[in-house]
Design a protein around this motif. Structure first.
Motif, short mmCIF file in Angstrom:
data_model
loop_
_atom_site.label_atom_id
_atom_site.label_comp_id
_atom_site.label_asym_id
_atom_site.label_seq_id
_atom_site.Cartn_x
_atom_site.Cartn_y
_atom_site.Cartn_z
N GLU A 214 0.89 -1.16 -0.09
CA GLU A 214 -0.08 0.16 0.02
C GLU A 214 0.91 1.29 0.11
O GLU A 214 0.46 2.34 -0.71
N GLU A 215 1.99 1.26 0.60
CA GLU A 215 3.06 2.41 0.66
C GLU A 215 3.72 2.50 -0.64
O GLU A 215 4.55 3.48 -0.43
N THR A 216 3.89 1.42 -1.51
CA THR A 216 4.56 1.77 -2.85
C THR A 216 4.35 3.05 -3.57
O THR A 216 3.06 3.34 -3.76
N PRO A 217 5.20 3.78 -3.82
CA PRO A 217 4.99 4.98 -4.73
C PRO A 217 4.42 4.57 -6.06
O PRO A 217 4.62 3.77 -6.76
N ALA A 218 3.31 5.43 -6.39
CA ALA A 218 2.69 5.10 -7.79
C ALA A 218 2.06 6.38 -8.32
O ALA A 218 2.09 7.40 -7.56
N GLU A 219 1.59 6.03 -9.65
CA GLU A 219 0.98 7.45 -10.05
C GLU A 219 -0.08 6.82 -11.04
O GLU A 219 -0.26 5.77 -11.17
N LEU A 220 -1.10 7.66 -11.27
CA LEU A 220 -2.33 7.54 -12.06
C LEU A 220 -2.15 8.36 -13.31
O LEU A 220 -2.19 9.53 -13.25
N PHE A 221 -2.28 7.74 -14.45
CA PHE A 221 -2.41 8.32 -15.84
C PHE A 221 -3.72 8.32 -16.31
O PHE A 221 -4.39 7.29 -16.09
N SER A 222 -4.25 9.50 -16.91
CA SER A 222 -5.49 9.67 -17.48
C SER A 222 -5.20 10.66 -18.55
O SER A 222 -4.37 11.34 -18.91
N LEU A 223 -6.61 10.85 -19.07
CA LEU A 223 -6.53 11.73 -20.27
C LEU A 223 -7.18 13.10 -19.88
O LEU A 223 -8.11 13.11 -19.22
N VAL A 224 -6.43 14.30 -20.17
CA VAL A 224 -6.79 15.63 -19.86
C VAL A 224 -6.60 16.45 -21.13
O VAL A 224 -5.46 16.76 -21.69
N ASN A 225 -7.97 16.91 -21.53
CA ASN A 225 -7.75 17.65 -22.79
C ASN A 225 -7.13 16.99 -23.76
O ASN A 225 -6.28 17.62 -24.63
N GLY A 226 -7.31 15.61 -24.00
CA GLY A 226 -6.82 14.96 -24.96
C GLY A 226 -5.23 14.40 -24.73
O GLY A 226 -4.68 13.75 -25.64
N GLN A 227 -4.62 14.62 -23.77
CA GLN A 227 -3.24 14.55 -23.25
C GLN A 227 -3.15 13.41 -22.28
O GLN A 227 -4.03 13.68 -21.01
N VAL A 228 -2.16 12.78 -22.50
CA VAL A 228 -2.03 11.54 -21.44
C VAL A 228 -1.45 12.35 -20.24
O VAL A 228 -0.33 12.99 -20.57
N THR A 229 -1.90 12.36 -18.91
CA THR A 229 -1.24 13.10 -17.78
C THR A 229 -1.27 12.39 -16.76
O THR A 229 -2.20 11.62 -16.28
N VAL A 230 -0.50 12.55 -15.90
CA VAL A 230 -0.45 11.88 -14.57
C VAL A 230 -1.24 12.97 -13.66
O VAL A 230 -1.07 14.26 -13.69
N THR A 231 -2.48 12.23 -13.36
CA THR A 231 -3.39 13.29 -12.39
C THR A 231 -3.30 12.83 -10.94
O THR A 231 -4.20 13.43 -10.18
N ALA A 232 -2.51 11.89 -10.61
CA ALA A 232 -2.23 11.74 -8.88
C ALA A 232 -0.92 10.89 -8.75
O ALA A 232 -0.55 10.08 -9.49
N ARG A 233 -0.48 11.41 -7.67
CA ARG A 233 0.80 10.65 -7.34
C ARG A 233 0.69 10.75 -5.67
O ARG A 233 0.01 11.33 -4.96
N GLY A 234 1.31 9.52 -5.22
CA GLY A 234 1.50 9.32 -3.88
C GLY A 234 1.65 7.63 -3.67
O GLY A 234 2.34 7.06 -4.57
#
Length: 533
Positions: free
Chosen positions: A65-85
């Motif tokens: 659960e404490e492993t660093p991770a990121e969430l990738f999603s589309l924002v205005n058509g661009q692949v973007t990291v929208t969450a980190r932790g």
């Protein structure tokens, strides 16, 4: 909005993670993995409208659960990291996004799903459930996750494991399954280039570039030359056996580079080319080149066919790499090797015959034309292949010596003159950045371009110095290589003394002529400034 033949929108949502086993098969680069999927989606005429990919810094098999991770999603058509932790925090953000995508599925704005090591009972539960309700077609990789989604009632139209696959071939498998389900014609987008949409539909044969293959293979030839030079040191004479091994492996390197570039299939093309190169080694450098080209073409065709025949992605990869390696390799081994080997020897013998006829004239002519060849774009298409063909036969090259003497050393002489006697302070800074690169790396002959193109007299001096230096190379019968530091070249040459004299001749002549030209230009400028208006 992209539409298919029936006028219906075909929009796709990509769900998943960097995976367990997937992480060692491209999952470590989540952004690149998503880009590969998007490229193939666009190539089929579909549109990727939703992305939800959780990427952890280690395999999901051992993540906590404490492993660093990121969430990738589309924002205005661009692949973007929208969450980190931490993984726990990112999973909560992913679950919230999953609910939003599920609402879009129920609203009818999503037509298909791609599951990439997804979590149908966790962070992807809402969208999978909505997909089941709407009867959406889905495809994916990750044996356990896809099987779980199928058990939940999802209409899985294509599934496979990840072992032996690449990001490219998995993406092709995903889109092939959906295109087949929707009865849409699809040709995978492989290789480099592309439009703003990030894909290219060019045929594999259009990616055949002798120049690109040769340039990509240069490190192997430099390794060969360095081993040859070191083997001349008495205590290290045993390295001559290593030199022979490297010489025999050059066709394999060229075939692997060629197949990878032409197929556009990364590791699959690389393996296929290596297999073809091993079988084509008897045909020399040209045999490896022929085997690699044939291997790349066959691999690009086979991956599409095997997936169209509904092979799982893993099986399609393995079959493509094996067959595309063995078949072209056998063709060269049994049919083309005698021809390619003869051609390679003919090139070597032709150069040697010219040197026997008139070594000074041959060297002067080669030196005189090489600047025009590199400026006109002919160098990489003609001169470089000749250098590598010669090196593939004996480990050193006449044209390699010409390259070092007539290009690198002439450029070094011109830039040094502009460091010592520049026309402006800006020219000193420009030359000062180029001269060390030529001396220590032997790769930046373009550093002389601003001075050559800025004054025709400097251009003429460069050609003259290259011609004289080339004549000295011919007089001493020197063979060496380029793309090495200037101080290393004599140790690789067949005649260290001849190489040093040749290099000093062209560099000194270029330096003196450029210095005098600059001196005269400075004096002329000062006189004109002193005349009152």
């Amino acid at each position: 909005m992209v539409q298919d033949k029936d006028g219906q929108r075909r929009t796709i949502a990509l769900l998943g993670s960097s995976g367990g086993n997937l992480r060692s098969h491209g999952g470590h680069d989540a952004a690149g993995m998503i880009a590969d999927v998007r490229r193939q989606v666009h190539a089929a005429g579909f549109e990727l409208t939703h992305v939800q990919v959780v990427a952890a810094q280690i395999s999901m098999h051992s993540a906590a659960e404490e492993t660093p991770a990121e969430l990738f999603s589309l924002v205005n058509g661009q692949v973007t990291v929208t969450a980190r932790g931490t993984l726990a925090e990112v999973n909560r953000a992913a679950a919230a996004l999953d609910v939003e995508i599920a609402e879009q599925v129920r609203a009818g704005t999503v037509d298909g799903l791609i599951l990439m090591s997804a979590d149908p009972t966790g962070t992807n539960a809402a969208t999978v459930a909505a997909g089941v309700e709407q009867g959406l077609p889905a495809t994916g990789t990750g044996g356990t996750s896809v099987a779980t989604a199928q058990q939940m009632g999802l209409n899985v139209v294509g599934a496979s494991g990840t072992t032996g696959t690449t990001s490219t071939t998995r993406a092709v498998a995903y889109v092939s399954a959906l295109a087949r389900y929707w009865k849409v014609r699809y040709r995978p987008a492989l290789g480099g280039g592309g439009s703003q949409s990030g894909h290219t539909r060019e045929a594999a044969w259009r990616r055949i570039s002798i120049r690109g293959i040769m340039v990509g293979s240069i490190p192997a030839f430099i390794a060969l030359a360095l081993v040859l030079a070191v083997s001349k040191i008495p205590p290290l004479a045993g390295l001559s056996d290593v030199f022979d091994v490297l010489m025999a492996g050059l066709p394999v390197v060229i075939a692997a580079v060629a197949a990878r570039k032409i197929s556009g299939l990364d590791e699959v093309g690389l393996v296929a080319g290596a297999i073809a190169g091993i079988l084509a080694a008897e045909g020399g450098i040209l045999g490896g080149l022929a085997g690699g080209i044939l291997s790349g073409l066959l691999a690009a065709w086979l991956i599409g066919k095997t997936l169209a025949w509904r092979f799982p992605a893993t099986t399609a990869n393995i079959a493509t790499g094996a067959v595309a390696g063995v078949v072209p390799g056998l063709i060269v081994y049994y049919l083309l090797a005698p021809v390619t080997n003869w051609l390679g020897l003919a090139v070597k013998d032709g150069i040697e015959a010219a040197l026997v006829f008139s070594p000074i004239l041959a060297g002067a002519l080669a030196g005189a034309v090489i600047w025009f060849a590199i400026i006109g774009g002919v160098y990489h298409a003609v001169i470089l292949p000749l250098v590598l063909l010669e090196m593939g036969q004996k480990g050193h090259s006449f044209f390699g010596a010409i390259d070092m003497v007539a290009l690198v050393m002439v450029s070094l002489g011109i830039t040094l003159a502009n460091v010592i006697k520049p026309r402006t302070s800006g020219e000193r800074a420009l030359a000062g950045s180029g001269a060390p690169v030529n001396f220590f790396f032997g790769t930046f002959v373009e550093a002389a371009y601003p001075f050559m193109f800025g004054d025709k007299r400097v251009f003429a001096a460069a050609v003259g110095a290259a011609t004289v230096g080339g004549a000295v190379v011919g007089a001493f019968g020197v063979e060496a290589t380029a793309y090495v530091p200037a101080f290393v070249a004599p140790f690789i040459a067949t005649s260290a003394v001849g190489m040093v004299i040749s290099m000093l001749t062209s560099m000194s002549l270029a330096f003196v002529l450029t210095y005098l030209i600059n001196l005269r230009a400075i004096r002329t400028s000062r006189r004109s400034e002193a005349v009152p208006v």
